[in-house]
Structure formats: structure tokens, C-alpha cells
Design an enzyme around this catalytic site. Structure first.
Site, short mmCIF file in Angstrom:
data_model
loop_
_atom_site.label_atom_id
_atom_site.label_comp_id
_atom_site.label_asym_id
_atom_site.label_seq_id
_atom_site.Cartn_x
_atom_site.Cartn_y
_atom_site.Cartn_z
NE ARG A 193 11.34 25.03 -6.26
CZ ARG A 193 10.82 24.18 -7.47
NH1 ARG A 193 11.09 24.70 -7.95
NH2 ARG A 193 11.28 22.52 -7.36
CD GLN A 194 5.61 24.89 -1.00
OE1 GLN A 194 5.01 24.91 -0.28
NE2 GLN A 194 5.79 24.00 -1.36
CE LYS A 198 13.89 35.10 -11.90
NZ LYS A 198 13.69 33.98 -11.80
CG ASP A 230 11.70 22.04 -11.20
OD1 ASP A 230 11.48 21.50 -12.02
OD2 ASP A 230 10.79 22.84 -10.17
CG ASN A 244 -0.08 -0.10 2.78
OD1 ASN A 244 1.37 0.36 2.57
ND2 ASN A 244 -0.52 0.10 3.40
#
Length: 326
Positions: free
Chosen positions: A104-105, A202, A234, A45
Site C-alpha cells: 500500500r506504500q 469514497k 485489512d 533477543n
């Protein structure tokens, strides 16, 4: 199993999860030791089971885990590894996460958002980790999320020294992909002998992940070799767009350098076709053969990690590995 003895009371053990065994084997070789035999598998599982095949009672355990996709599986495996070592009476447990998950968070860009990088630090601590070693955190503030020592390693000396051997530094401009990494670009410039700096302006829509638009270059790149740096790649969209902008600004060549090769699809294709002369990364994350391309160079971060582990174990200075900057 081979162990490194510091004194009669202290022994180092290196163990790894299943995410990146090649890197762990390189680190073990650099430390002149062997990996702790672990029995790890998945139930039908999806539940993960981990058990050491040898005693770790009273030992200093370093648990290396990398975080490629599926990241959440490997994070859960790391937490279970920590818990198993804690319950096996390890003296001290150090998480070695070359690529920090959810980095990144690290802040709230909008209301009701999580700070998931802090959550990961809390999970490590709750599971039983005493210390964290990581490389090129997305932002340095992540060090403050963990309630304990954090050793922040840098990949830029390895990358910069390689590039320095390949180019004429008198014709180089170090380029940050945005204003947020200008401080890192300054460190690069110092390592390369005081080269000029530039950055790519950017814009980013906070509601759309993995998407940013490179607009213009601030700084002199015309007729020069642009070293475009970042902590991670990424999907490759932002960095490929920055290459285009640099070429339009008259850069002679563009070399991309990044520590973490996340390489989510279609990164490999974008990087291969973006016009960069070379893409230089480290192996903090595994890069499967199907995501490799002709102008990709992968440098091993294992010696850096091994030296850091050795310094921590022998109660030395990790900072001195980076000329006092770590």
C-alpha cells in the site's frame, strides 16, 4: 528430499518460511515435490537463524513466504532465507510472496513520505533474489520497483469462477470499491460474461490509516447481486461501509470477493455483521480459526502458485496461465 529435474543441470527446490506452512505444503503437493528441510528459529533477543539442512548448490530455489502479522518478522526471515541460499551457491533464487509486504506504500501521497514497497524490492534484490512471484499487487506499478523479472499472478479467475458457479450472472453487477480498481472490475466483468459495472465513491483522510468513508454508488445495482471486489481486506471498515451503501442503493445481495485476507481486528466481526451474503477470499495469508465466521469461504491459491513456479522453472509462459493478461 524429492526434487524435480528438468535436465541434468537443473533442479527445482521449494523452501518456505514459518509464516504460512499450510500454503507451502499445498504448493509442494501440487508440484509433486517435498519442501526443503530448513532449520529456522529465533534467538532469545529476537534474532532469526535460518539454515538449509541439505545442499542447494547449483539448484533453482523458490522461497515462499507469506506476511501475516507480525509482518516485519516474516520479512526479515525472508531476507535471511535469501541470504543463506545465496551463500550456499544456489543457481537462482526466486522470492514467492503471494501477498507483497508494504504494497500500500507504493507512492508518495504527501511530502516526506517513504515509498516502502520500493524499499522492500531493493531489500529482496540486495539480499540476493533474482526474481519475484507475487499475486494481486496493490498496484501494477510495483512490478517496476524490482530490478529483475516479476511475475504478477491474479486471484480473480479463481474467485470469479467460484462465484459464477453460485449466482445467476444475468443478475450480477461487479462493483469496484473505488475508482482505482475499475480496470480490475472490467476484468471481472469479462470473466463473468460481460456483466455491468459500478463503483463506490469514497473519501479518505491521508493522515489516518485504515479509515475511509463510503458515500454513494455510481452505477446500477438496484435489485441485483453486487459482487464487491478488492485486492485486500485489512480492518474491514471500508468494505463493510461499501456493503451498507450498496444495500441502501437497493442491491438484492452483496458478495464480497478479495484475494488477500489480512483481517486485522475487528475485521472478522465487521464482515460477519455487515450484511454481505458471502465473503470469498484466498489463502495467500493464513486465517486462524478465531478470524473465521459462518459466511466466509476460503479458496486455495496454491494451484495457481504451483503452475507459475513450474512455468518459471521450465522457462515457459506465466502470461499464458491468465489468457495472456499477466
Amino acid at each position: 528430499m524429492s526434487e524435480i529435474s528438468h535436465n541434468v543441470d537443473k533442479k527445482l527446490v521449494l523452501a518456505t518460511g514459518r509464516a504460512h506452512p499450510e500454503l507451502a505444503a499445498e504448493v509442494a503437493k501440487a508440484l509433486d515435490t517435498e519442501l526443503l528441510p530448513l532449520n529456522a528459529y529465533d534467538f532469545a533477543n529476537g534474532e532469526i537463524y535460518v539454515r538449509s539442512d541439505e545442499s542447494v548448490r547449483g539448484k533453482e530455489v523458490f522461497l515462499l513466504q507469506s506476511y501475516p502479522a507480525p509482518l516485519n518478522n516474516w520479512l526479515m526471515e525472508q531476507l535471511i532465507m535469501i541470504d543463506s541460499m545465496k551463500r550456499a551457491s544456489a543457481r537462482r533464487i526466486t522470492v514467492v510472496a503471494p501477498f507483497y509486504p508494504y504494497a500500500r506504500q507504493d507512492k508518495k501521497g504527501r511530502g516526506r513520505e517513504p515509498i516502502s514497497a520500493r524499499l522492500v524490492a531493493d531489500l529482496f534484490k540486495t539480499a540476493g533474489a533474482d526474481r519475484v512471484i507475487s499475486c494481486d499487487l496493490h498496484t501494477a506499478q510495483i512490478q517496476g520497483f524490482f530490478d529483475g523479472p516479476v511475475d504478477h499472478l491474479f486471484g480473480f479467475p479463481l474467485l470469479a469462477d467460484y462465484i459464477k458457479s453460485k449466482v445467476d450472472v444475468n443478475e450480477v453487477t461487479v462493483v469496484s470499491p473505488d475508482t482505482g480498481r475499475v480496470r480490475v472490475a472490467e476484468q471481472w466483468a469479462d470473466r463473468l460474461g460481460g456483466t455491468p459495472l459500478a463503483f463506490v465513491h469514497k473519501s479518505r483522510d491521508l493522515t489516518v490509516p485504515n479509515q475511509a468513508e463510503s458515500k454513494t454508488v455510481v452505477g446500477q445495482v438496484e435489485g441485483r447481486t453486487a459482487i464487491l471486489i478488492d485486492d485486500m481486506i485489512d480492518t474491514g471498515g471500508t468494505i463493510a461501509g461499501a456493503v451498507r451503501v450498496l444495500k441502501e442503493a437497493g442491491a438484492k445481495d452483496v458478495i464480497i470477493a478479495a484475494t488477500h485476507a489480512v483481517f486485522s481486528d475487528p475485521a472478522a466481526q465487521r464482515l460477519a455483521e455487515c450484511g454481505a451474503k458471502e465473503v470469498v477470499v484466498t489463502n495467500t495469508l493464513p486465517i486462524p480459526e478465531e478470524k473465521r465466521f459462518e459466511n466466509l469461504t476460503v479458496l486455495s491459491i496454491a494451484p495457481t502458485i504451483a503452475r507459475a513456479i513450474s512455468e518459471v522453472f521450465h522457462e515457459g509462459s506465466v502470461t499464458n496461465l491468465f489468457d495472456g493478461r499477466a
